[in-house]
Design a protein around this motif. Structure first.
Motif, short mmCIF file in Angstrom:
data_model
loop_
_atom_site.label_atom_id
_atom_site.label_comp_id
_atom_site.label_asym_id
_atom_site.label_seq_id
_atom_site.Cartn_x
_atom_site.Cartn_y
_atom_site.Cartn_z
N PHE A 110 -21.24 36.11 13.64
CA PHE A 110 -20.98 37.17 12.74
C PHE A 110 -21.74 37.16 11.50
CE2 PHE A 110 -17.17 36.50 15.53
CZ PHE A 110 -17.37 37.60 16.34
N GLY A 111 -21.86 38.18 10.94
CA GLY A 111 -22.41 38.19 9.68
C GLY A 111 -21.69 38.73 8.55
N LEU A 112 -22.32 38.77 7.33
CA LEU A 112 -21.31 39.44 6.10
C LEU A 112 -22.40 40.09 5.30
CD1 LEU A 112 -18.69 39.24 4.61
CD2 LEU A 112 -19.47 37.45 3.28
N ARG A 113 -22.50 41.28 5.19
CA ARG A 113 -23.10 42.29 4.15
C ARG A 113 -22.72 42.41 2.84
NH1 ARG A 113 -25.69 47.29 6.78
NH2 ARG A 113 -23.55 47.78 7.19
N GLU B 95 -35.67 52.52 -3.86
CA GLU B 95 -35.70 51.84 -5.16
C GLU B 95 -36.04 52.82 -6.44
OE1 GLU B 95 -38.67 48.50 -4.97
OE2 GLU B 95 -37.68 47.82 -3.18
N ASP B 96 -36.43 53.80 -6.21
CA ASP B 96 -36.91 54.74 -7.28
C ASP B 96 -35.78 55.84 -7.42
OD1 ASP B 96 -39.28 53.53 -7.71
OD2 ASP B 96 -40.25 54.46 -6.01
N SER B 97 -34.77 56.03 -6.67
CA SER B 97 -33.79 56.91 -6.75
C SER B 97 -32.33 56.39 -7.05
CB SER B 97 -33.68 58.06 -5.53
OG SER B 97 -33.72 57.21 -4.30
N SER B 98 -31.60 56.14 -5.96
CA SER B 98 -30.18 55.64 -5.85
C SER B 98 -30.61 54.10 -5.29
CB SER B 98 -29.25 56.17 -5.11
OG SER B 98 -29.17 57.61 -5.70
N PRO B 99 -31.04 52.82 -6.16
CA PRO B 99 -31.38 51.66 -5.61
C PRO B 99 -30.21 51.04 -4.81
CG PRO B 99 -31.37 51.55 -7.76
CD PRO B 99 -31.08 53.00 -7.54
N LEU B 100 -30.49 50.43 -3.84
CA LEU B 100 -29.55 49.65 -2.98
C LEU B 100 -30.11 48.30 -2.61
CD1 LEU B 100 -27.14 49.58 -1.14
CD2 LEU B 100 -28.77 50.25 0.85
N CYS B 101 -29.24 47.31 -2.83
CA CYS B 101 -29.68 46.09 -2.72
C CYS B 101 -28.62 45.02 -1.74
CB CYS B 101 -29.73 45.04 -3.85
SG CYS B 101 -30.65 43.52 -3.55
N ALA B 102 -28.96 44.91 -0.45
CA ALA B 102 -28.03 44.39 0.65
C ALA B 102 -28.55 43.03 0.64
CB ALA B 102 -27.86 45.36 1.67
N ASN B 103 -27.56 42.20 0.67
CA ASN B 103 -27.63 40.81 1.23
C ASN B 103 -26.79 40.54 2.32
OD1 ASN B 103 -29.23 40.22 -1.15
ND2 ASN B 103 -27.42 39.49 -2.27
N TYR B 104 -27.58 39.95 3.45
CA TYR B 104 -26.81 39.83 4.84
C TYR B 104 -26.85 38.32 4.72
CZ TYR B 104 -28.08 44.54 6.19
OH TYR B 104 -28.21 46.03 6.53
N ILE C 251 -29.78 33.84 2.94
CA ILE C 251 -29.50 35.38 2.55
C ILE C 251 -30.66 36.02 3.28
CG2 ILE C 251 -29.12 37.09 0.87
CD1 ILE C 251 -26.88 35.19 1.12
N VAL C 252 -30.72 37.19 3.77
CA VAL C 252 -31.49 38.24 4.02
C VAL C 252 -31.51 39.29 3.09
CG1 VAL C 252 -32.95 39.48 5.84
CG2 VAL C 252 -31.86 37.59 6.39
N ARG C 253 -32.21 39.46 2.04
CA ARG C 253 -31.89 40.65 1.10
C ARG C 253 -33.02 41.68 1.68
NH1 ARG C 253 -32.53 39.10 -4.70
NH2 ARG C 253 -30.09 38.82 -4.13
N ILE C 254 -32.16 43.08 1.91
CA ILE C 254 -33.04 44.12 1.95
C ILE C 254 -32.64 45.10 1.03
CG2 ILE C 254 -33.15 46.30 3.59
CD1 ILE C 254 -32.53 44.04 6.08
N THR D 65 -19.77 46.59 -2.40
CA THR D 65 -19.20 46.68 -0.92
C THR D 65 -19.45 45.08 -0.35
OG1 THR D 65 -19.90 48.93 -0.61
CG2 THR D 65 -19.38 47.73 1.41
N VAL D 66 -18.36 44.91 0.35
CA VAL D 66 -18.41 43.37 1.20
C VAL D 66 -18.08 44.08 2.60
CG1 VAL D 66 -17.38 41.30 1.52
CG2 VAL D 66 -17.98 42.00 -0.81
N GLN D 67 -18.80 43.78 3.61
CA GLN D 67 -18.49 44.37 4.85
C GLN D 67 -18.90 43.27 5.74
OE1 GLN D 67 -21.37 47.37 5.77
NE2 GLN D 67 -20.29 48.08 7.57
N THR D 68 -17.86 43.11 6.95
CA THR D 68 -18.34 42.36 8.27
C THR D 68 -19.28 42.83 9.13
OG1 THR D 68 -16.23 43.37 9.36
CG2 THR D 68 -16.08 41.13 7.93
N LEU D 69 -19.91 41.99 9.82
CA LEU D 69 -20.93 42.62 10.72
C LEU D 69 -20.50 41.95 12.09
CD1 LEU D 69 -24.15 42.77 8.55
CD2 LEU D 69 -22.72 44.57 9.13
N PRO D 70 -20.82 42.62 13.02
CA PRO D 70 -20.56 42.17 14.41
C PRO D 70 -21.88 41.31 15.14
CG PRO D 70 -21.07 44.68 14.73
CD PRO D 70 -20.90 44.00 13.22
#
Length: 180
Positions: free
Chosen positions: A138-141, A122-131, A115-118, A88-93
């Motif tokens: 504005f930001g981009l996630r 991690e142990d079930s459905s891992p998600l890695c988001a880069n802000y 980049i802020v990585r959150i 996913t690529v997403q705009t942020l307000p």
């Protein structure tokens, strides 16, 4: 002669002072951006070229809009149902600076952008988001979510998911930066 020396010293001090206030200066923990990216108009589905989509095993991106608590958002998403990766690529307000002190956040640099990585789940459905620090307003996630397991049934690590997120972020920055 003394007035001329004092005048030059004051002029030199003023030049140094003003040079530190230029638009290319870093914001917070981030390096100076290579360029701002206008997330209000760019087509997010151009974040991946056709060749890059083939490499990830995804079809053309699906665009949609939404509303976050801070304002409107636009999203483009791609899914690979064979390996379970969702992109996913997403705009942020809000700018990336807004999430710097979030739990589980770390600061990185990809292609010259801060980049802020959150990470989550991690142990079930891992998600890695880069802000991504793309502008002051504005930001981009850019994020990757894994909902599947390897062919042998083994789970993949958050490091593998974040590696894909870094690759997606790099593609998005390179492609969106020069998008019409």
């Amino acid at each position: 002669m003394a007035c001329r020396t004092v005048g030059r010293a004051l002029l030199a001090a003023l030049v140094v002072l003003l040079a530190g206030c230029g638009p290319g200066e870093p914001t917070g923990p981030f390096p100076a951006r290579p360029a701002d990216i206008d997330t209000t108009t760019v087509d997010l589905c151009t974040a991946l070229t056709a060749e890059q989509q083939d490499e990830l095993g995804v079809e053309a991106g699906r665009a949609r809009t939404g509303l976050l608590s801070d304002g409107p958002t636009r999203i483009c998403g791609w899914s690979n149902f064979d390996d379970g990766y969702n992109y996913t690529v997403q705009t942020l307000p809000v700018p990336a600076l807004a999430v710097v002190n979030s739990p589980r956040s770390t600061i990185h640099v990809i292609d010259g952008y801060g980049i802020v990585r959150i990470t989550e789940d991690e142990d079930s459905s891992p998600l890695c988001a880069n802000y991504v620090d793309v502008s002051d307003e504005f930001g981009l996630r850019v994020q990757v979510l894994l909902t599947g397991v390897d062919d042998d049934g083994a789970s993949r690590t958050i490091d593998e998911v974040c590696e894909r997120s870094s690759i997606l972020t790099s593609h998005a920055l390179r492609n969106l930066r020069f998008a019409p």
